[in-house]
Design a protein around this motif. Sequence first.
Motif: not given
Length: 169
Positions: A73-91, A109-116
């Motif tokens: 569940s924590d990994r999925v939440a991190e992926e949602v956060d990353a998708a939101d961050a990417l959407a912002h960066l794309e703008s 955040a991606i580095r920490a996610h990968a490690e987890a």
Amino acid sequence: MSTTPLHELKAELNHQHRQITAMMQAVRTSGGPLRVEAFEQFRAFLAAHEAAEQTCMHGVARAESSQDLTVVSDRVAEEVDAADALAHLESLDLESPEFSDGFASLSEAIRAHAEAEEYRELPAYHGVVSDEEVRVMVDRMRRVPHLAEDSDGSLTFAQNLDRARHELG
């Protein structure tokens, strides 16, 4: 000594995480059209990688695990956060300080996610997920580079993610 499917999955995941790290470095250190190209490649690869994880790894772990599911569940939440961050960066203008700062935060955040994933999620599969299920995971993860290469550079992260999920079934 033969390699187990779980070892193969860990090796493939580690390899892809190293590729993502290299792509993030390319985005951070390039400028102009090269940064645009690096960001498009990173975005497509990350979307294909996350789609593979979501369609095979996280779902199987949730269905099979008798352990505490907060790891997944924590990994999925991190992926949602990353998708939101990417959407912002794309703008943003990729040359702007706001993009650089946001991309640096996303990279960490991606580095920490990968490690987890490597040190918390994968070990939870041992003895819980069958070798056959892990082989399916490995096969899907190995499709990531091809899915990323086939991406249209104009697609957003969300569009790339949807396309990859569809391709992975």
